[in-house]
Structures are given as C-alpha cells and as structure tokens.
Design an enzyme around this catalytic site. Sequence first.
Site, PDB file in Angstrom:
ATOM      1  N   HIS B 130      11.304  -1.701   4.912  1.00 29.22           N
ATOM      2  CA  HIS B 130      11.045  -1.153   6.245  1.00 29.22           C
ATOM      3  C   HIS B 130      10.483  -2.300   7.099  1.00 29.22           C
ATOM      4  O   HIS B 130       9.827  -3.198   6.580  1.00 29.22           O
ATOM      5  CB  HIS B 130      10.004  -0.040   6.087  1.00 29.22           C
ATOM      6  CG  HIS B 130       9.738   0.781   7.301  1.00 29.22           C
ATOM      7  ND1 HIS B 130       8.978   0.326   8.347  1.00 29.22           N
ATOM      8  CD2 HIS B 130      10.114   2.051   7.613  1.00 29.22           C
ATOM      9  CE1 HIS B 130       8.894   1.282   9.267  1.00 29.22           C
ATOM     10  NE2 HIS B 130       9.579   2.343   8.849  1.00 29.22           N
ATOM     11  N   ASP B 208       4.259  -1.000  -1.048  1.00 37.83           N
ATOM     12  CA  ASP B 208       4.393  -0.068   0.069  1.00 37.83           C
ATOM     13  C   ASP B 208       4.805   1.282  -0.526  1.00 37.83           C
ATOM     14  O   ASP B 208       5.955   1.484  -0.917  1.00 37.83           O
ATOM     15  CB  ASP B 208       5.449  -0.594   1.043  1.00 37.83           C
ATOM     16  CG  ASP B 208       5.735   0.398   2.176  1.00 37.83           C
ATOM     17  OD1 ASP B 208       5.269   1.552   2.102  1.00 37.83           O
ATOM     18  OD2 ASP B 208       6.450   0.008   3.113  1.00 37.83           O
ATOM     19  N   GLN B 211       6.948   5.875   0.793  1.00 36.07           N
ATOM     20  CA  GLN B 211       7.988   6.808   0.348  1.00 36.07           C
ATOM     21  C   GLN B 211       7.823   7.233  -1.105  1.00 36.07           C
ATOM     22  O   GLN B 211       8.652   7.977  -1.625  1.00 36.07           O
ATOM     23  CB  GLN B 211       9.380   6.181   0.549  1.00 36.07           C
ATOM     24  CG  GLN B 211       9.707   5.840   1.994  1.00 36.07           C
ATOM     25  CD  GLN B 211       9.937   7.086   2.860  1.00 36.07           C
ATOM     26  OE1 GLN B 211      10.075   8.195   2.366  1.00 36.07           O
ATOM     27  NE2 GLN B 211       9.954   6.888   4.173  1.00 36.07           N
ATOM     28  N   LYS B 234       3.600  11.678   5.734  1.00 37.91           N
ATOM     29  CA  LYS B 234       4.826  11.866   4.946  1.00 37.91           C
ATOM     30  C   LYS B 234       4.573  12.729   3.716  1.00 37.91           C
ATOM     31  O   LYS B 234       5.476  13.019   2.953  1.00 37.91           O
ATOM     32  CB  LYS B 234       5.386  10.506   4.518  1.00 37.91           C
ATOM     33  CG  LYS B 234       5.901   9.669   5.692  1.00 37.91           C
ATOM     34  CD  LYS B 234       6.635   8.449   5.190  1.00 37.91           C
ATOM     35  CE  LYS B 234       6.775   7.355   6.229  1.00 37.91           C
ATOM     36  NZ  LYS B 234       7.639   7.705   7.358  1.00 37.91           N
ATOM     37  N   CYS B 373      14.404   1.836  10.833  1.00 39.90           N
ATOM     38  CA  CYS B 373      13.436   0.724  10.744  1.00 39.90           C
ATOM     39  C   CYS B 373      13.762  -0.223   9.589  1.00 39.90           C
ATOM     40  O   CYS B 373      12.857  -0.787   8.973  1.00 39.90           O
ATOM     41  CB  CYS B 373      12.006   1.225  10.630  1.00 39.90           C
ATOM     42  SG  CYS B 373      11.482   2.207  12.038  1.00 39.90           S
TER      43      CYS B 373
END
Lengths: 133, 415
Positions: B130, B208, B211, B234, B373
């Site tokens: 991203h 990261d 997700q 999220k 993104c």
Amino acid sequence: MHDLYREIILDHAQNGRNWGLLEPNNFDHEEHNPLCGDRLRLTLRIDDDGIIQEVGWDGNGCAISQASASMLGERLIGMPLQNALKIDKQEILDEIGIPLTINRVKCALLSLKVLVVGGLGKREWERIEDDED
Amino acid sequence: MITHPTYIYDIAAIREDFPILHQYHHDAVPLIYLDSAASSQKPYQVIEAIQHYYQTYNANVHRGIHKLSEEATQAYEGVRKKVRNFINAGSRREIIFTRGTTEGTNLVAQTWGRNFLKPGDVILSTVMEHHANIVPWQLLSEQIGVKVMYIPILPNGTLDLAAYERILRENPVKLVTVAHVSNVLGTINPVADMAVKAHDAGALILVDAAQSAPHLPLDVQAIDADFLVFSSHKMVGPTGIGVLYGKRDILEKMPPWMGGGDMIATVTLEGSTWNDLPYKFEAGTPSIAEAIGFGAAIDYLSAIGMDKIHAQEQQMTAYLLERLSEVPGVTVFGPEADKKSAVAAFVVEGAHAHDVAQLLDAEGIAVRAGHHCAMPLHTELGVSATSRASFYLYNTYDEVDVLIEALYTVQRTLR
C-alpha cells in the site's frame, strides 16, 4: 471531613518527616509525576553494611504524594537498602489506607517510584507499576 | 443448485449486530457491502460504547482528578491492555495509540529512521505494498538519503523470497517493511520467516498488519516483529485510531515525534524531558471515544474468536474464487485460496473497473475500483485499475452468488 484527608495524612503532608536534602549522601534521585507536576527528590545516607541511616526528602506536590513520602521515609530508617527496594506497592497503598482512583494511585506511589527507579532503574519500576510479568 | 459451505459461526446473529447491513441501497436493493478492506462496518456494541462514553463519562484522560476523568482514563488505558492481549505484546507500554496504520509507519520513519539511519542504508519494502508503506520511506529517503528497495513478486502474486534473501545478502538493509496481507492480492506473506531472515541480516522488520489484524489471530512475539501497525476502522472499530506496536528496547531509544501535552515529564522554557512509554509518543488529547469504541471492537471480535473468523474467511475465499472462475472474461489477481485473504481484485475483459463498480453499485453491491493505493503493484500487474470485492465476517455465500449474477449483468450491459 473527607476520608481522603483524614488526620494522619494531613499531618504527614503538612509536617513532612525527614524533610530537607542530605549532603553528603550516597543515594540521590528525583522523579516527577507528569500528570500533575508533583516532584519528589530523595537523598539517603547508607552505611557500609547497606543499612539506611538517614533519609532526606525534598519536593512539592499534593497531600497524598507528600504524605506518602513522609510515611515511607520513616519506614526506611534502619532498613537495609536491599529490603527497601523490595517494599510492595500494596503496603504503601495500605498505609495511606483509603481507596484511591487510578490517577491518585500515581500520587501515592511517587515516593516508592523515586526509591525504586533510583536503586534499580526505570524498567524495574514499570514492571512493578504495571503488574506485568 | 449451488451448495454453500456451512458457516463456522451463527452468521444471522452476526448480521443482526450490524445495523447498516439491513438497509436498502438506492432504496431499491439490499445492500451487499464488499468493501471491508477499505473500511469495515460497525456493530451496535461499538456504536453504543462510543455513545455511552459521550453521554455518561466524557472527560479528558490522564489529567483530571474528578470522577469523570478517572472513568475515562480507566476506560482508555483498559483498551491498551485489550490491544496488548489481542496481539500478545509483552507489555502494555509497547502499545502506542495512533490515528491509524499510516501514522504508525510515519512515526517509525520519522523517529527511528531519521535518528538511527544514515545515507546509503537500505529500507526494503515490497512491490505489493500500500502507498502507506512506500511513501513514508520515500520521504525519509529525500530527507536523509536512505535508499528504498522493493522485493519483487512472482507471477502467482506471492513475494519472490529468493530475491528477498539475495537483496538482504547484497545490500546494507536496515529495515524490512512488509504487508502481512496484501490489500489487493490478498496474499498472506510469511512474515515470521521473513523476520528471521531480516534479523539474521542485522535488519529490523516492520509488519503492516492493516489487512491481517481484522482477519486472523496475531501474535507479535511469535512473528518476532520489531514494529507492527494496524487500524481500528478495518476491524469493526471507529476511524481515527490505530496502533503502533514496537519492541520496548527500541521504543525507549527513539525520540518523540510530536511534542505537546501528555508526552512530557517536565517542561521549562529552556527545554523538556519526555514522559515514559507509551505516553512519550502520544502528544495531545488522544482519540478517547475512538479508543473506547476500538476496545468494544476487540471485545466483539474476541468473543467470536479470531481463529473462527479466519477459518470462516478461508471457506469464503475458496467459494468466492471458485465462483469467480466460472465467469468468462473475469481475471482475478493473487494466489490460490489457501494463501490468500477474502479479497478479490479482478478485471472484466472489455470493461473499465470504474464502470464495473458503477454497475455493481446499481445492483446494491459496494466494491472499490481503482488502484487501491497500490499503484506500483498495478503497474507490475500491467493494469491501470481493478475492481475489488473484499469480504468480512458478516458477508454471506448468498452475497457471492449475487455478485456473480451481477457480473453477468455488467457484461451484458457493456457488450
């Protein structure tokens, strides 16, 4: 009168025992409570056997933090430093003797924090404060 | 008749918790929300926790002596402990509240990166990242002359791990920064193995988890991540709050990023000293209501069980990919179902992604269209845009079926 300001606490807060810094000394450490700006500095004279002979406090803050310092200082005299560094935080809270909310617990424990951070370092104090393994 | 796999939990009960799912889209068709990778929907439990705070104990934290401030402080700090348990951090002091994933990565770049890296040092990202895990490092590169390199991907949408090891061997890599789960391909990257290799090469690793935190059990100690970042919104929580996890020894050496209230120990006109972890990195009044909502979100997900949520999503992914494969002219990017999260970025032959998304919206289906993104990844895939259907714990197999039928409608319309 409110429990928080029962007589013994006011007495210790207003007539702090062992107030005034010791010079010379062989323990000198200061800590702050960033939440409210309380400041406490502790000096000790420790003899060759590791026994705390004299205690000298300086600082300013709320009645709870100052009373807690005064009460802790009285206990420290005659105690081996090694034992003093193992004082349970619950003993301090019990001595204050009134229920404290979480922001006030920090006031009550500032005196022990000065001792433990000065003797064992910040990480050890954070472990005690957090009740973490 | 197509048979659906069995749900691992009571899907009807879950859906009841999310008020937005029961409305009609364009006042005509039931809403089918397939854009949870962008932002998830929120259950009553989260909405009510925020409302309860504002209605009964709204106050600033860490400062006041009064009862409301004590209650707010207790609740806010309680969420820190919930986050600690949720990701199995060693200490609550390793949990820094941020505005979200992006802020967490920028914080690491601007404090750790700016202070401990020198010109020529390499930050190793990946082609599938991203923008939030590319641009902060490019900014740092402009500021102090570090070099940003990227791990390439294989044709099946997984990272080229042989290339990863080669880059580690041949370059002074100081930080590996990688998505746990790709927001486009859905690829679940082997971050624990990658951490071992990064550490062997003398580099730190930033994961990261934007997700992955919503979708699978996280254990920062098992991964051995040095930093890990994610967002509340999220994972059924509110916007405006997220987490930077960092190993304590590293966080303690890092200087603060933003200065202000709550992050100091003492202030004089000549200079200041810093508060302890985690407050050193939390200048200013934090997002208190959002943190409390985030805590309710963690409670909600934990009550179902992250292992069950993950298992259900694996079934959903397999079903989704199987059904999409039946539609002629539809190409899905990313690896096979067992290596992938419940997200499908796809192109429809002869149709632009925006037109696909617009027509799906008319059918009540919310998907995202564009580069999500991740422009470098789309360049690598050789497409300018994709449509992306992303699923979460409240989505049903029936919704997949509606999507498939709608894709046929799209094809008929655009033919």
